[in-house]
Design an enzyme around this catalytic site. Structure first.
Site, PDB file in Angstrom:
ATOM      1  N   GLU A 244       0.891  -1.173   0.000  1.00  0.00           N
ATOM      2  CA  GLU A 244       0.000   0.000   0.000  1.00  0.00           C
ATOM      3  C   GLU A 244       0.918   1.210   0.000  1.00  0.00           C
ATOM      4  O   GLU A 244       1.581   1.493   0.983  1.00  0.00           O
ATOM      5  CB  GLU A 244      -0.872  -0.055   1.258  1.00  0.00           C
ATOM      6  CG  GLU A 244      -2.204   0.589   1.050  1.00  0.00           C
ATOM      7  CD  GLU A 244      -2.177   2.063   1.359  1.00  0.00           C
ATOM      8  OE1 GLU A 244      -1.419   2.792   0.671  1.00  0.00           O
ATOM      9  OE2 GLU A 244      -2.906   2.499   2.254  1.00  0.00           O
ATOM     10  N   CYS A 278      -2.868   8.299   3.046  1.00  0.00           N
ATOM     11  CA  CYS A 278      -2.577   7.874   1.675  1.00  0.00           C
ATOM     12  C   CYS A 278      -3.709   8.310   0.752  1.00  0.00           C
ATOM     13  O   CYS A 278      -3.501   8.482  -0.442  1.00  0.00           O
ATOM     14  CB  CYS A 278      -2.378   6.381   1.623  1.00  0.00           C
ATOM     15  SG  CYS A 278      -3.516   5.484   2.657  1.00  0.00           S
TER      16      CYS A 278
HETATM   17  O1  TXE Z   1       8.276   5.583   4.490  1.00  0.00           O
HETATM   18  P1  TXE Z   1       9.017   4.204   4.415  1.00  0.00           P
HETATM   19  P2  TXE Z   1       8.681   6.943   5.196  1.00  0.00           P
HETATM   20  C1  TXE Z   1       5.017   8.089   1.739  1.00  0.00           C
HETATM   21  C2  TXE Z   1       4.973   9.572   2.020  1.00  0.00           C
HETATM   22  C3  TXE Z   1       6.222   9.806   2.794  1.00  0.00           C
HETATM   23  C4  TXE Z   1       7.165   8.816   2.175  1.00  0.00           C
HETATM   24  C5  TXE Z   1       8.310   8.390   3.057  1.00  0.00           C
HETATM   25  O2  TXE Z   1       5.001  10.265   0.799  1.00  0.00           O
HETATM   26  O3  TXE Z   1       6.730  11.101   2.626  1.00  0.00           O
HETATM   27  O4  TXE Z   1       6.355   7.682   1.907  1.00  0.00           O
HETATM   28  O5  TXE Z   1       7.823   7.969   4.330  1.00  0.00           O
HETATM   29  C6  TXE Z   1       9.904   0.467   7.053  1.00  0.00           C
HETATM   30  N1  TXE Z   1      12.636  -2.980   4.457  1.00  0.00           N
HETATM   31  N2  TXE Z   1       4.199   7.336   2.668  1.00  0.00           N
HETATM   32  O6  TXE Z   1      10.116   7.251   5.023  1.00  0.00           O
HETATM   33  O7  TXE Z   1      10.497   4.345   4.392  1.00  0.00           O
HETATM   34  C7  TXE Z   1       9.947   1.641   7.980  1.00  0.00           C
HETATM   35  O8  TXE Z   1      10.712   1.332   9.132  1.00  0.00           O
HETATM   36  C8  TXE Z   1      11.545  -3.144   5.228  1.00  0.00           C
HETATM   37  C9  TXE Z   1       2.950   6.882   2.176  1.00  0.00           C
HETATM   38  O9  TXE Z   1       8.204   6.861   6.581  1.00  0.00           O
HETATM   39  O10 TXE Z   1       8.389   3.488   3.289  1.00  0.00           O
HETATM   40  C10 TXE Z   1       8.472   1.870   8.237  1.00  0.00           C
HETATM   41  O11 TXE Z   1       7.993   0.939   9.196  1.00  0.00           O
HETATM   42  N3  TXE Z   1      10.938  -2.137   5.867  1.00  0.00           N
HETATM   43  C11 TXE Z   1       2.410   5.817   3.032  1.00  0.00           C
HETATM   44  C12 TXE Z   1       7.826   1.556   6.900  1.00  0.00           C
HETATM   45  O12 TXE Z   1       8.791   0.758   6.210  1.00  0.00           O
HETATM   46  C13 TXE Z   1      11.465  -0.909   5.724  1.00  0.00           C
HETATM   47  C14 TXE Z   1       2.518   6.027   4.484  1.00  0.00           C
HETATM   48  C15 TXE Z   1       7.492   2.783   6.051  1.00  0.00           C
HETATM   49  O13 TXE Z   1       8.649   3.500   5.815  1.00  0.00           O
HETATM   50  C16 TXE Z   1      12.614  -0.676   4.925  1.00  0.00           C
HETATM   51  C17 TXE Z   1       3.804   6.545   4.856  1.00  0.00           C
HETATM   52  C18 TXE Z   1      13.206  -1.783   4.280  1.00  0.00           C
HETATM   53  N4  TXE Z   1      14.270  -1.668   3.487  1.00  0.00           N
HETATM   54  C19 TXE Z   1       4.580   7.181   3.959  1.00  0.00           C
HETATM   55  N5  TXE Z   1      12.886   0.655   4.961  1.00  0.00           N
HETATM   56  C20 TXE Z   1       1.031   5.343   2.658  1.00  0.00           C
HETATM   57  N6  TXE Z   1       0.961   4.278   1.874  1.00  0.00           N
HETATM   58  O14 TXE Z   1       0.039   5.840   3.104  1.00  0.00           O
HETATM   59  C21 TXE Z   1      11.943   1.233   5.734  1.00  0.00           C
HETATM   60  N7  TXE Z   1      11.087   0.294   6.205  1.00  0.00           N
END
Ligand code: TXE
Length: 535
Positions: A244, A278
């Site tokens: 998602e 989102c």
């Molecule tokens: O997301 P990340 P971030 C979008 C929104 C935001 C951007 C970055 O635009 O500015 O994403 O947000 C885990 N392997 N959304 O940096 O990095 C991390 O620890 C496994 C949209 O917070 O994707 C966290 O638990 N896991 C979104 C989760 O992934 C890993 C909601 C999300 O982090 C990982 C949030 C890896 N290699 C942000 N690296 C929506 N769908 O609504 C990180 N994580």
């Protein structure tokens, strides 16, 4: 003070801060790779027991967990608000209430949805065969959520996974780890068997270790970049993933819409959770002839919103969840400015407050080729573009790499539904906005880069099970015509299969019967001859 993720000198600890006040909410360990692997092993052992439980037992557990949540409603809402910055009321309305509804719905209905299902197999049924599908749990489900809905998303996914017979390991966001711990505590208080629901805290490294540890399913919510990394890593073990990945969700307002209601909806859709949903309205397109009037309605409404520390019950807009997110919003607004857009209201950090607050911002004179109209902002901004025709509105809405949700406003419901079907998005609402993630009964997920797979609804439950096809020949006395050895009689029969049987028509297939019997008699004779030769 702004929120920073600190390791406090020790690389093995994460401090969770309130982004509205800078105060520490608590600390959690950075779980090592080894400990993540051990958690998966324990989870497998717990699964081996749990998969044997009845639906009644699973349902009891989930309903008990609901009771625990209700008994601590305000405390949980305060924790969510403190870790994420969102208003206390919003934590109840947009996280706790919807997930309680989801839990009761699946607790009451999962057994019906997962009941063995008879499958219609067409003309094969005439050959005395029958098929049914039974659903088996998958095993260990890893839930890796983001920080924007730190309670409802992982809890909802965990509850559905448990009801389907799986065990669960949650890796909460490093920005909201205590909310993740709370979920596990709730299940423990509800009487969950040991290790059935576990949490591993840490940042992306812990998330990556969880993926590497090869669970049986990964439910991820986050950015496109991380989603791609997870999919690539999961592919090594063929672990299936549901991703998602957010959106750039459009709202289309036609001139015949109830403009007062549409303005209320747009303000909520764009600014609730400080725009960090989102499915937030990230782009608004209004029909040109009413654009000026509609914009001034929006500006008037924004002036009435009170921003502040989320614990206040009269606060409508809280803090951004992190300093990093605030910086993204600042960059996007600067991009809009530098590319010629106009800031109608807001457009800057709210420095009258000490945390990561950004003012609710309305931007006009925008075009789709502006960078900030293409990238996800995830903040309290509402850029407004205009359109002249229905066709143009659809084109503008679809001009995006994302496709999570969209919202269409018109009094003409036929037009609304016609437009909805042409929009490339997983959920399209007519005269509604944003809230469909709260309808646990309906599927949730995106088109294009907004993700893969579905959570919620029947489709979401299907992601958490493996279907097994059980096929029975009730009259196993004759050989099948398609068995070996092949002969010219066989090939003639196969031609008949292609022409008649595969038509699905009983009448046409009856033309095949003489040839079919010839072939079966041939196979019986071959078998008899070979027996005779042996003797
Ligand atoms: O997301 P990340 P971030 C979008 C929104 C935001 C951007 C970055 O635009 O500015 O994403 O947000 C885990 N392997 N959304 O940096 O990095 C991390 O620890 C496994 C949209 O917070 O994707 C966290 O638990 N896991 C979104 C989760 O992934 C890993 C909601 C999300 O982090 C990982 C949030 C890896 N290699 C942000 N690296 C929506 N769908 O609504 C990180 N994580």
């Amino acid at each position: 003070m702004s929120r920073v993720l600190k390791f406090d000198g020790a690389p093995d600890e994460i401090i969770s801060f309130n982004p509205a006040t800078g105060e520490e909410v608590g600390r959690v360990p950075q779980t090592s790779e080894e400990d993540v692997r051990a958690a998966i092993e324990r989870s497998r052992a717990a699964f081996a027991q749990w998969k044997r439980t009845t639906f009644a037992e699973r349902c009891r557990l989930v309903m008990k967990a609901r009771d625990v949540i209700l008994s601590e409603l305000d405390d949980i809402a305060h924790l969510i608000s403190a870790e994420s910055g969102k208003p206390f009321g919003e934590a109840i309305a947009m996280e706790i209430a919807p997930v309680l509804d989801l839990m009761q719905y699946f607790a009451r209905n999962a057994h019906k949805m997962l009941r063995p299902r008879k499958v219609g197999i067409g003309l094969y049924a005439l050959l005395a065969r029958s098929s049914k599908v039974v659903y088996h749990p998958l095993g260990v489900v890893a839930v890796i959520p983001a920080w924007n809905y730190p309670f409802s998303i992982p809890l909802g996914e965990a509850a559905m996974a448990l009801l389907a017979g799986n065990s669960v390991v949650i890796k909460p966001s490093e920005l909201t780890p205590l909310t993740g711990l709370k979920i596990v505590e709730i299940f423990e208080r509800a009487g969950t068997p040991k290790d059935l629901v576990q949490v591993v805290t840490g940042d992306g490294r812990t998330g990556a270790a969880l993926v590497e540890a090869a669970p049986d399913k990964i439910m991820f919510t986050g950015s496109v970049a991380t989603g791609k990394k997870i999919a690539a890593s999961a592919a090594k073990d063929l672990t299936s993933v549901v991703l998602e990945l957010g959106g750039k969700d459009p709202m289309i307002v036609f001139k015949d819409a109830n403009l007062e209601l549409a303005a209320d909806a747009a303000v909520w859709g764009a600014f609730c959770n400080a725009g960090q949903s989102c499915s937030s309205v990230e782009r608004l397109y209004v029909e040109e002839t009413v654009a000026e009037k509609f914009t001034s309605m929006l500006v008037g409404r924004v002036k009435q919103l009170k921003q502040g520390v989320g614990s206040g019950e009269d606060i409508s807009i809280g803090a951004m969840s992190s300093e990093k997110q605030l910086q993204i919003v600042e960059q996007h607004v600067e991009q809009f400015r530098s590319e010629g857009a106009t800031i109608a209201i807001g457009g800057k950090q709210n420095k009258s407050l000490s945390g990561s607050f950004y003012e609710p911002t309305i931007i006009t004179n925008v075009r789709n080729d502006m960078r900030a109209m293409q990238e996800e902002t995830f903040g309290p901004t509402l850029p407004i573009g205009t359109f002249k025709t229905e066709h143009e509105a659809i084109e503008l809405a679809n001009d995006s790499e994302f496709g999570l949700t969209a919202s269409v406003w018109t009094r003409d419901l036929n037009k609304g539904k016609r437009v909805a079907k042409q929009i490339e998005a997983g959920s399209v609402t007519v005269n509604e906005v944003l809230y469909t993630h709260g309808i646990g009964q309906s599927p949730w997920g995106g088109f294009k880069n907004s993700g893969r797979g579905r959570t919620h609804g029947f489709e979401g439950l299907m992601e958490l099970v493996q279907p097994q096809h059980i096929h029975v020949n009730h009259l196993a006395i004759l050989p099948n015509a398609w068995w070996l050895p092949y002969t010219s009689t066989a090939v003639e029969t196969f031609r008949g299969f292609a022409k008649y049987f595969a038509s699905g028509s009983v009448l046409k297939t009856s033309l095949l019967l003489p040839q079919l019997f010839r072939r079966i008699r041939e196979l019986q004779k071959i078998r008899k001859d070979s027996l005779r030769n042996k003797n």
